[in-house]
Write an enzyme that holds these catalytic residues in place. Structure first.
Site, PDB file in Angstrom:
ATOM      1  N   HIS A  72      68.165  72.442 -20.111  1.00  6.27           N
ATOM      2  CA  HIS A  72      66.810  72.833 -19.708  1.00  6.27           C
ATOM      3  C   HIS A  72      66.703  72.644 -18.193  1.00  6.27           C
ATOM      4  O   HIS A  72      67.292  71.726 -17.624  1.00  6.27           O
ATOM      5  CB  HIS A  72      65.772  71.975 -20.442  1.00  6.27           C
ATOM      6  CG  HIS A  72      64.386  72.493 -20.239  1.00  6.27           C
ATOM      7  ND1 HIS A  72      63.673  72.250 -19.085  1.00  6.27           N
ATOM      8  CD2 HIS A  72      63.595  73.263 -21.019  1.00  6.27           C
ATOM      9  CE1 HIS A  72      62.502  72.845 -19.168  1.00  6.27           C
ATOM     10  NE2 HIS A  72      62.416  73.469 -20.329  1.00  6.27           N
ATOM     11  N   SER A  97      55.558  79.637 -19.582  1.00  8.83           N
ATOM     12  CA  SER A  97      54.109  79.921 -19.668  1.00  8.83           C
ATOM     13  C   SER A  97      53.756  80.897 -20.795  1.00  8.83           C
ATOM     14  O   SER A  97      52.864  81.730 -20.638  1.00  8.83           O
ATOM     15  CB  SER A  97      53.575  80.426 -18.316  1.00  8.83           C
ATOM     16  OG  SER A  97      53.689  79.401 -17.334  1.00  8.83           O
ATOM     17  N   LYS A 153      58.603  68.299 -24.676  1.00  8.30           N
ATOM     18  CA  LYS A 153      58.976  67.588 -23.441  1.00  8.30           C
ATOM     19  C   LYS A 153      58.615  66.098 -23.579  1.00  8.30           C
ATOM     20  O   LYS A 153      58.726  65.562 -24.679  1.00  8.30           O
ATOM     21  CB  LYS A 153      58.316  68.252 -22.225  1.00  8.30           C
ATOM     22  CG  LYS A 153      58.655  69.760 -22.178  1.00  8.30           C
ATOM     23  CD  LYS A 153      58.344  70.433 -20.878  1.00  8.30           C
ATOM     24  CE  LYS A 153      58.770  71.897 -20.954  1.00  8.30           C
ATOM     25  NZ  LYS A 153      58.611  72.609 -19.693  1.00  8.30           N
ATOM     26  N   ASN A 164      58.899  73.074 -27.363  1.00  9.37           N
ATOM     27  CA  ASN A 164      59.515  71.948 -26.659  1.00  9.37           C
ATOM     28  C   ASN A 164      58.394  71.027 -26.188  1.00  9.37           C
ATOM     29  O   ASN A 164      57.662  71.363 -25.264  1.00  9.37           O
ATOM     30  CB  ASN A 164      60.329  72.489 -25.465  1.00  9.37           C
ATOM     31  CG  ASN A 164      60.898  71.379 -24.608  1.00  9.37           C
ATOM     32  OD1 ASN A 164      60.890  70.203 -24.993  1.00  9.37           O
ATOM     33  ND2 ASN A 164      61.399  71.747 -23.438  1.00  9.37           N
ATOM     34  N   GLU A 180      64.937  81.010 -19.028  1.00  7.15           N
ATOM     35  CA  GLU A 180      63.706  80.379 -18.543  1.00  7.15           C
ATOM     36  C   GLU A 180      63.673  80.426 -17.019  1.00  7.15           C
ATOM     37  O   GLU A 180      64.310  79.593 -16.352  1.00  7.15           O
ATOM     38  CB  GLU A 180      63.660  78.922 -19.004  1.00  7.15           C
ATOM     39  CG  GLU A 180      63.610  78.771 -20.500  1.00  7.15           C
ATOM     40  CD  GLU A 180      62.872  77.492 -20.869  1.00  7.15           C
ATOM     41  OE1 GLU A 180      61.857  77.600 -21.573  1.00  7.15           O
ATOM     42  OE2 GLU A 180      63.281  76.413 -20.423  1.00  7.15           O
ATOM     43  N   GLU A 191      64.632  71.315 -16.416  1.00  6.93           N
ATOM     44  CA  GLU A 191      64.211  69.968 -15.999  1.00  6.93           C
ATOM     45  C   GLU A 191      65.377  68.979 -16.072  1.00  6.93           C
ATOM     46  O   GLU A 191      65.376  67.959 -15.377  1.00  6.93           O
ATOM     47  CB  GLU A 191      63.008  69.527 -16.857  1.00  6.93           C
ATOM     48  CG  GLU A 191      61.758  70.323 -16.462  1.00  6.93           C
ATOM     49  CD  GLU A 191      60.813  70.667 -17.584  1.00  6.93           C
ATOM     50  OE1 GLU A 191      60.818  69.984 -18.621  1.00  6.93           O
ATOM     51  OE2 GLU A 191      60.054  71.655 -17.430  1.00  6.93           O
ATOM     52  N   GLY A 231      55.491  76.109 -16.777  1.00  2.00           N
ATOM     53  CA  GLY A 231      54.353  75.223 -16.574  1.00  2.00           C
ATOM     54  C   GLY A 231      53.467  75.622 -15.409  1.00  2.00           C
ATOM     55  O   GLY A 231      52.637  74.843 -14.949  1.00  2.00           O
TER      56      GLY A 231
HETATM   57  O1  G3H Z   1      60.873  74.543 -22.668  1.00  2.00           O
HETATM   58  C1  G3H Z   1      59.880  75.201 -22.370  1.00  2.00           C
HETATM   59  C2  G3H Z   1      59.727  75.796 -21.078  1.00  2.00           C
HETATM   60  O2  G3H Z   1      60.056  74.905 -20.064  1.00  2.00           O
HETATM   61  C3  G3H Z   1      58.417  76.479 -20.857  1.00  2.00           C
HETATM   62  O3  G3H Z   1      57.386  75.557 -20.632  1.00  2.00           O
HETATM   63  P1  G3H Z   1      55.873  76.108 -20.470  1.00  2.00           P
HETATM   64  O4  G3H Z   1      55.618  76.949 -21.696  1.00  2.00           O
HETATM   65  O5  G3H Z   1      55.006  74.907 -20.416  1.00  2.00           O
HETATM   66  O6  G3H Z   1      55.850  76.939 -19.238  1.00  2.00           O
END
Ligand code: G3H
Length: 271
Positions: free
Chosen positions: A110, A228, A20, A18, A182, A112, A188
């Site tokens: 998600h 993460s 983002k 992803n 998640e 977010e 993150g």
């Molecule tokens: O969509 C992915 C998740 O929000 C995980 O993000 P991350 O790997 O940066 O922690």
């Protein structure tokens, strides 16, 4: 993730990146080219592990052109879709548009989107149905924040999100659906839920799907962990019985790192 005696996985592993709100359409093409070259050099077997990227909307046409032009086996999807088909919804993107761009998948709910955009369970359920209506497979995301984890109610919280998201699906749709667990506190932050935490929630989600749709359906639905994930923790998480794949954020922006995650099998330590 378990394998049968012939070495095949019970469910095809799914490794998704992803992006983002990173990578403009030029950077996105470069990233995808580098990823494809790296996996090609490593002779990655796409029939064994599915690889998906979720770029920003503005990158999707370029990604489609590259995938088609170079015959890449990478699949791709949108990071969100509207619950509506078309009309006066400024800024929104219809599932129909995603389908026309060759998207196989779309992220729904998600964390977010749930937090920053206040998307409700009801809206997200409508988005799940909209995705199926347009022939795009939803990846329904669910997971708890830190306070809920600390209060010990993370399982029930996550299951409530899943139940709301899958309401009204047919058995065939529920089998095709992908669900990503998640934990928000691990996104993150560098804080990774341990393999046992990922398994606890994925097993609970599968049991819930079994209650709702039956064991045959629940045995087919793929469940991902996200939060993460890096190349050095991917294999350990994927060894867990009910974890069928990973939804990777930050590490998917580095093609070498992401390719290493995709190639988790080469890092699996046999007991
Ligand atoms: O969509 C992915 C998740 O929000 C995980 O993000 P991350 O790997 O940066 O922690």
């Amino acid at each position: 993730m378990t394998t049968s005696t012939n070495g095949a996985f019970d469910r095809k592993p799914f490794i998704a990146g992803n992006w983002k709100m990173n990578m403009d359409h030029v950077q996105g093409i470069t990233l995808l080219q580098k990823l494809a070259w790296t996996l090609s050099d490593a002779k990655h077997d796409y029939s064994r592990t599915e690889v998906a990227v979720f770029p920003p909307f503005t990158d999707l046409r370029g990604v489609q052109t590259l995938v088609q032009g170079d015959n890449l086996d990478v699949v791709y999807g949108g990071q969100d879709l509207s619950q509506f088909d078309s009309g006066a919804y400024t800024g929104d993107i219809s599932g129909q548009f995603l389908a026309k761009l060759g998207c196989s998948y779309v992220l729904v709910g998600h964390s977010e989107r749930r937090t920053i955009h206040n998307e409700s369970d009801e809206t997200l359920n409508a988005k799940v149905h909209a995705a199926f209506k347009h022939g795009v497979t939803p990846v329904l995301c669910a997971g708890e924040g830190l306070e809920i984890r600390q209060a010990g109610t993370h399982v029930e919280h996550t299951l409530a999100q899943v139940r709301a998201g899958v309401a009204g699906l047919t058995n065939d749709q529920a089998a095709e659906l992908v669900v990503a667990y998640e934990p928000v506190w691990a996104i993150g932050t560098g804080e990774v839920a341990g393999p046992g935490d990922a398994q606890e929630l994925c097993a609970a989600i599968r049991a819930e799907l079994e209650k709702l749709f039956g064991a045959d359906v629940a045995a087919k639905t793929r469940l991902l962990y996200g939060g993460s994930v890096k190349a050095n923790n991917a294999a350990a998480i994927l060894k867990e019985k009910d974890v069928d794949g990973l939804l990777v954020g930050g590490a998917s922006l580095d093609p070498a790192e992401f390719a290493n995650i995709v190639r988790f099998e080469s890092h699996l330590v046999t007991d």
